[in-house]
Design an enzyme around this catalytic site. Structure first.
Site, PDB file in Angstrom:
ATOM      1  N   HIS A   1       4.380  10.538   0.730  1.00 24.21           N
ATOM      2  CA  HIS A   1       4.875   9.146   0.845  1.00 24.21           C
ATOM      3  C   HIS A   1       5.215   8.682  -0.560  1.00 24.21           C
ATOM      4  O   HIS A   1       4.332   8.337  -1.349  1.00 24.21           O
ATOM      5  CB  HIS A   1       3.808   8.242   1.469  1.00 24.21           C
ATOM      6  CG  HIS A   1       4.288   6.829   1.681  1.00 24.21           C
ATOM      7  ND1 HIS A   1       4.151   6.170   2.876  1.00 24.21           N
ATOM      8  CD2 HIS A   1       4.909   5.945   0.850  1.00 24.21           C
ATOM      9  CE1 HIS A   1       4.657   4.947   2.776  1.00 24.21           C
ATOM     10  NE2 HIS A   1       5.123   4.781   1.545  1.00 24.21           N
TER      11      HIS A   1
ATOM     12  N   ARG B   1      13.209   5.109  -5.472  1.00 22.22           N
ATOM     13  CA  ARG B   1      14.182   4.054  -5.839  1.00 22.22           C
ATOM     14  C   ARG B   1      15.578   4.624  -6.101  1.00 22.22           C
ATOM     15  O   ARG B   1      15.897   5.716  -5.694  1.00 22.22           O
ATOM     16  CB  ARG B   1      13.694   3.254  -7.063  1.00 22.22           C
ATOM     17  CG  ARG B   1      12.266   2.738  -6.972  1.00 22.22           C
ATOM     18  CD  ARG B   1      12.044   1.822  -5.803  1.00 22.22           C
ATOM     19  NE  ARG B   1      10.778   1.108  -5.926  1.00 22.22           N
ATOM     20  CZ  ARG B   1      10.082   0.658  -4.896  1.00 22.22           C
ATOM     21  NH1 ARG B   1      10.501   0.856  -3.655  1.00 22.22           N
ATOM     22  NH2 ARG B   1       8.963   0.000  -5.078  1.00 22.22           N
TER      23      ARG B   1
ATOM     24  N   ASN C   1      13.544   2.957   1.915  1.00 20.61           N
ATOM     25  CA  ASN C   1      13.720   1.506   1.802  1.00 20.61           C
ATOM     26  C   ASN C   1      14.477   1.108   0.541  1.00 20.61           C
ATOM     27  O   ASN C   1      14.003   0.326  -0.275  1.00 20.61           O
ATOM     28  CB  ASN C   1      12.371   0.770   1.896  1.00 20.61           C
ATOM     29  CG  ASN C   1      11.400   1.123   0.782  1.00 20.61           C
ATOM     30  OD1 ASN C   1      11.433   2.225   0.239  1.00 20.61           O
ATOM     31  ND2 ASN C   1      10.526   0.188   0.422  1.00 20.61           N
TER      32      ASN C   1
ATOM     33  N   LYS D   1      11.207   6.747   9.155  1.00 20.50           N
ATOM     34  CA  LYS D   1      10.196   5.766   8.771  1.00 20.50           C
ATOM     35  C   LYS D   1      10.467   4.431   9.448  1.00 20.50           C
ATOM     36  O   LYS D   1      11.547   3.863   9.304  1.00 20.50           O
ATOM     37  CB  LYS D   1      10.230   5.594   7.243  1.00 20.50           C
ATOM     38  CG  LYS D   1       9.325   4.498   6.691  1.00 20.50           C
ATOM     39  CD  LYS D   1       7.863   4.897   6.719  1.00 20.50           C
ATOM     40  CE  LYS D   1       6.951   3.749   6.277  1.00 20.50           C
ATOM     41  NZ  LYS D   1       6.981   3.506   4.844  1.00 20.50           N
TER      42      LYS D   1
ATOM     43  N   HIS E   1       4.861   2.154   8.922  1.00 17.45           N
ATOM     44  CA  HIS E   1       4.150   1.173   8.102  1.00 17.45           C
ATOM     45  C   HIS E   1       3.444   0.258   9.092  1.00 17.45           C
ATOM     46  O   HIS E   1       4.057  -0.644   9.654  1.00 17.45           O
ATOM     47  CB  HIS E   1       5.119   0.381   7.211  1.00 17.45           C
ATOM     48  CG  HIS E   1       4.419  -0.587   6.304  1.00 17.45           C
ATOM     49  ND1 HIS E   1       4.455  -0.485   4.933  1.00 17.45           N
ATOM     50  CD2 HIS E   1       3.619  -1.646   6.574  1.00 17.45           C
ATOM     51  CE1 HIS E   1       3.717  -1.451   4.397  1.00 17.45           C
ATOM     52  NE2 HIS E   1       3.208  -2.175   5.380  1.00 17.45           N
TER      53      HIS E   1
ATOM     54  N   HIS F   1      -0.175   5.292   4.597  1.00 22.29           N
ATOM     55  CA  HIS F   1      -1.081   4.625   3.647  1.00 22.29           C
ATOM     56  C   HIS F   1      -2.173   3.817   4.340  1.00 22.29           C
ATOM     57  O   HIS F   1      -2.248   2.595   4.181  1.00 22.29           O
ATOM     58  CB  HIS F   1      -0.306   3.749   2.653  1.00 22.29           C
ATOM     59  CG  HIS F   1       0.823   2.931   3.240  1.00 22.29           C
ATOM     60  ND1 HIS F   1       0.650   2.102   4.317  1.00 22.29           N
ATOM     61  CD2 HIS F   1       2.130   2.832   2.895  1.00 22.29           C
ATOM     62  CE1 HIS F   1       1.788   1.526   4.605  1.00 22.29           C
ATOM     63  NE2 HIS F   1       2.702   1.953   3.761  1.00 22.29           N
TER      64      HIS F   1
ATOM     65  N   ASP G   1       2.308   6.787  -2.054  1.00 22.47           N
ATOM     66  CA  ASP G   1       2.947   5.469  -1.963  1.00 22.47           C
ATOM     67  C   ASP G   1       3.210   4.928  -3.365  1.00 22.47           C
ATOM     68  O   ASP G   1       3.123   3.714  -3.601  1.00 22.47           O
ATOM     69  CB  ASP G   1       2.118   4.476  -1.133  1.00 22.47           C
ATOM     70  CG  ASP G   1       2.936   3.245  -0.755  1.00 22.47           C
ATOM     71  OD1 ASP G   1       4.175   3.289  -0.874  1.00 22.47           O
ATOM     72  OD2 ASP G   1       2.327   2.233  -0.363  1.00 22.47           O
TER      73      ASP G   1
ATOM     74  N   HIS H   1       7.962  -0.745  -9.731  1.00 23.49           N
ATOM     75  CA  HIS H   1       8.782  -1.947  -9.912  1.00 23.49           C
ATOM     76  C   HIS H   1       8.854  -2.176 -11.412  1.00 23.49           C
ATOM     77  O   HIS H   1       7.880  -1.893 -12.127  1.00 23.49           O
ATOM     78  CB  HIS H   1       8.136  -3.166  -9.259  1.00 23.49           C
ATOM     79  CG  HIS H   1       8.067  -3.097  -7.758  1.00 23.49           C
ATOM     80  ND1 HIS H   1       9.116  -3.459  -6.941  1.00 23.49           N
ATOM     81  CD2 HIS H   1       7.087  -2.697  -6.920  1.00 23.49           C
ATOM     82  CE1 HIS H   1       8.772  -3.299  -5.669  1.00 23.49           C
ATOM     83  NE2 HIS H   1       7.544  -2.826  -5.623  1.00 23.49           N
TER      84      HIS H   1
ATOM     85  N   ALA I   1       5.140  -6.071  -4.585  1.00 26.49           N
ATOM     86  CA  ALA I   1       4.055  -5.217  -4.087  1.00 26.49           C
ATOM     87  C   ALA I   1       4.359  -3.756  -4.377  1.00 26.49           C
ATOM     88  O   ALA I   1       5.456  -3.274  -4.107  1.00 26.49           O
ATOM     89  CB  ALA I   1       3.897  -5.422  -2.582  1.00 26.49           C
TER      90      ALA I   1
HETATM   91  C1  NCD Z   1       6.366  -0.370  -1.226  1.00 22.48           C
HETATM   92  C2  NCD Z   1       7.628  -0.575  -2.058  1.00 22.48           C
HETATM   93  O1  NCD Z   1       7.542  -1.236  -3.097  1.00 22.48           O
HETATM   94  O2  NCD Z   1       8.672  -0.060  -1.687  1.00 22.48           O
HETATM   95  N1  NCD Z   1       5.393  -1.334  -1.625  1.00 22.48           N
HETATM   96  C3  NCD Z   1       4.053  -1.255  -1.455  1.00 22.48           C
HETATM   97  O3  NCD Z   1       3.361  -2.222  -1.793  1.00 22.48           O
HETATM   98  N2  NCD Z   1       3.482  -0.174  -0.970  1.00 22.48           N
HETATM   99  C4  NCD Z   1       6.711  -0.443   0.221  1.00 22.48           C
HETATM  100  C5  NCD Z   1       5.620   0.044   1.126  1.00 22.48           C
HETATM  101  O4  NCD Z   1       5.346   1.234   1.205  1.00 22.48           O
HETATM  102  O5  NCD Z   1       5.010  -0.804   1.776  1.00 22.48           O
HETATM  103 ZN    ZN Z   2       5.481   2.987   0.701  1.00 20.02          ZN
END
Ligand code: NCD
Ligand code: ZN
Length: 336
Positions: free
Chosen positions: A12, A16, A40, A95, A134, A168, A240, A244, A256
């Site tokens: 997972h 980006r 995503n 997903k 998710h 996750h 995961d 950012h 997040a």
């Molecule tokens: C993930 C993201 O930033 O793409 N963020 C996270 O807090 N895990 C998305 C996700 O897996 O929920």
């Molecule tokens: Zn994720």
């Protein structure tokens, strides 16, 4: 002390796009043999062209590192059987995101009406395409995952031949659900094995530990640790890792996601070593995923030794990892 991991997999992973992809792809690709790449992006990965284009960009960004990006599609309930059949060999999983529940999930599913989801899910089941989920409702933040368990159960009961991965997981309720349904599996992150909500918000707020799902209670972490450390056959590592830019994390309205890609194996070695479970790390970080997904990853040997390693404060002046500026007890000696 030295250990060797054979073809570690990160099931997972957020890689980006654009500049961030160029920064983070080599960091995962250096030490992992492959990773399940989340779809995503903005806009999300929903067509065969999107998959091919994204895979090409990852290949370019990973450079000389030997690494297989296992691609995913963003679940849409209007995918046709013909489309799914045509894209089957280009992806490893699809997903599913509840709409708006996490970063870039606005185009996800609302309402979880099985009638609406069933056509795509039954074709996925027939074609052997795993469903990654998710699993959070829109309820109170600490209860979202536990509230989602009945939806997992409905999915697992109605599609007994569909491989369903609870992504996750963060709660003891999710760990318990694993035992009840043969076709339910789970990924577990590094950060949810280390932290609870206390580490995020119990003292000064720690934006770099803020993620979805939010870290939960000590008893939840214990339940996750139990199954991870024994490498329970239905769980596997999925970082995961969700980078950012620093200014999006150290800000009001903090994004997040915890960035763990470059520290994941060292952090896992430290954790398994501290709990006397190093002999199970290979299964947790590769063998279980190989069996669950039916994949044969490329051969890669990663050697770690028990020597203090100082985690960088920031990568490329842009993205701050978990344990930034702290010392881990294990370091990577070689990977190839
Ligand atoms: C993930 C993201 O930033 O793409 N963020 C996270 O807090 N895990 C998305 C996700 O897996 O929920
Ligand atoms: Zn994720």
């Amino acid at each position: 002390m030295v250990i060797s991991l054979h073809s570690p997999l990160d099931m997972h992973l957020h890689l980006r796009d654009e500049e961030m992809l160029d920064i983070v792809a080599p960091l995962s690709a250096r030490t992992f043999a492959g990773g399940l790449v989340m779809p995503n992006l903005v806009p999300p990965v929903t067509t065969a062209e999107d998959v091919a284009r994204y895979r090409g960009k990852i290949r370019k960004a990973q450079g000389e590192n030997r690494f297989v990006p296992y691609m995913t599609l963003f679940f849409k309930s209007d995918y046709t059987p013909e489309f799914l059949e045509s894209v089957r060999d280009e992806i490893l999983a699809i997903k599913l995101y509840p709409a708006g529940i996490t970063t870039n999930s606005e185009g996800g599913v609302s309402g979880f009406d099985l009638k609406e989801l069933s056509p795509v899910l039954s074709v996925m089941s027939d074609l052997g395409i795993p469903l990654c989920v998710h699993g959070e409702t829109g309820g109170f933040v600490m209860d979202r995952e536990a509230e989602f368990i009945p939806i997992y159960e409905r999915l697992a009961e109605n599609f007994p031949d569909l491989t369903i991965v609870m992504e996750h997981i963060t709660t003891k309720e999710a760990v318990e659900a694993l035992e009840r349904y043969e076709n339910l599996y789970a990924t577990i992150t590094l950060h949810h094995l280390y932290i609870t909500l206390d580490d995020v918000a119990g003292g000064l707020l720690q934006p770099h530990l803020f993620c979805k799902p939010i870290a939960k209670r000590p008893e939840d972490r214990s339940a996750l640790l139990n199954v991870a450390l024994e490498a329970h056959p239905k769980v596997m590592f999925g970082s995961d890792s969700a980078p950012h830019p620093r200014e999006k994390k150290e800000a009001p309205g903090c994004a997040a996601g915890v960035f763990t890609a470059p520290i994941a194996l060292q952090g896992l070695a430290q954790l398994f070593d501290r709990h006397g479970a190093l002999e199970n790390l290979q299964a947790f970080v590769s063998d279980n995923a190989q069996r669950i997904y039916g994949i044969r990853p490329l051969e890669k040997e990663v050697v770690l030794e028990k020597t203090a390693w100082l985690v960088p404060e920031i990568y490329e002046g842009t993205v701050v990892p978990m344990f930034a500026g702290e010392s881990l007890e294990w370091r990577i000696v070689s990977a190839g």
